[in-house]
Motif scaffolding. Structure first.
Motif, PDB file in Angstrom:
ATOM      1  N   ASP A   2       0.809  -1.181  -0.006  1.00 50.41           N
ATOM      2  CA  ASP A   2      -0.072   0.034  -0.110  1.00 50.41           C
ATOM      3  C   ASP A   2       0.750   1.251   0.131  1.00 50.41           C
ATOM      4  O   ASP A   2       0.662   2.435  -0.838  1.00 50.41           O
ATOM      5  N   ALA A   6       0.862   4.140  -2.697  1.00 50.67           N
ATOM      6  CA  ALA A   6       0.642   5.367  -2.422  1.00 50.67           C
ATOM      7  C   ALA A   6       1.931   6.479  -2.966  1.00 50.67           C
ATOM      8  O   ALA A   6       1.557   7.391  -3.601  1.00 50.67           O
ATOM      9  N   GLU A  53      -9.124   3.802  -4.030  1.00 48.64           N
ATOM     10  CA  GLU A  53      -8.786   2.432  -3.254  1.00 48.64           C
ATOM     11  C   GLU A  53      -7.478   2.084  -3.480  1.00 48.64           C
ATOM     12  O   GLU A  53      -6.857   1.274  -2.557  1.00 48.64           O
ATOM     13  N   GLY A  56      -4.606   4.658  -2.191  1.00 42.96           N
ATOM     14  CA  GLY A  56      -4.855   5.168  -0.822  1.00 42.96           C
ATOM     15  C   GLY A  56      -4.375   6.623  -0.685  1.00 42.96           C
ATOM     16  O   GLY A  56      -4.866   7.554  -1.483  1.00 42.96           O
TER      17      GLY A  56
END
Length: 118
Positions: A2, A6, A53, A56
């Motif tokens: 994640d 990002a 989604e 992030g």
């Protein structure tokens, strides 16, 4: 993973904006308005939510994310308040973020010694 998504998505957005600033004669204020409006339009077309989604904070923190937040607030407010929601939704959705920016900016000005550019 994640964090990596990002990082590269946020970096790509910033790099594209930097290229836009360097290669066009658009003023920074107009580019900011373009980003906020683009985020709202992408949110209205249901394109931005899956992108957010996936990425992030890389997609929610830049100005595109702010435009999407405004759109979500207006959409929810229209559903609950009708026509007046057009005017209220963006304010209620973004009030906490804008308030935090003002408060932390003020606190930073107390800690540091701000000076006008000469």
């Amino acid at each position: 993973m994640d964090y990596i998504n990002a990082f590269w998505v946020g970096g790509l957005i910033c790099a594209l904006v930097q290229i836009l600033m360097e290669k066009t004669k658009l003023m920074p204020g107009r580019i900011m308005v373009l980003l906020v409006c683009s985020g709202a339009v992408l949110g209205a077309l249901n394109i931005y939510q899956p992108f957010q989604e996936f990425a992030g904070a890389g997609a929610s923190v830049p100005l595109l994310g702010f435009g999407n937040l405004l759109w979500k607030g207006v959409k929810e407010s229209i559903a609950s308040d009708g026509f007046l929601g057009i005017f209220m939704g963006g304010f209620t959705a973004s009030a906490v973020g804008i308030s935090a920016a003002l408060i932390f900016g003020y606190l930073a000005s107390l800690v540091f010694n701000p000076k006008m550019k000469k």
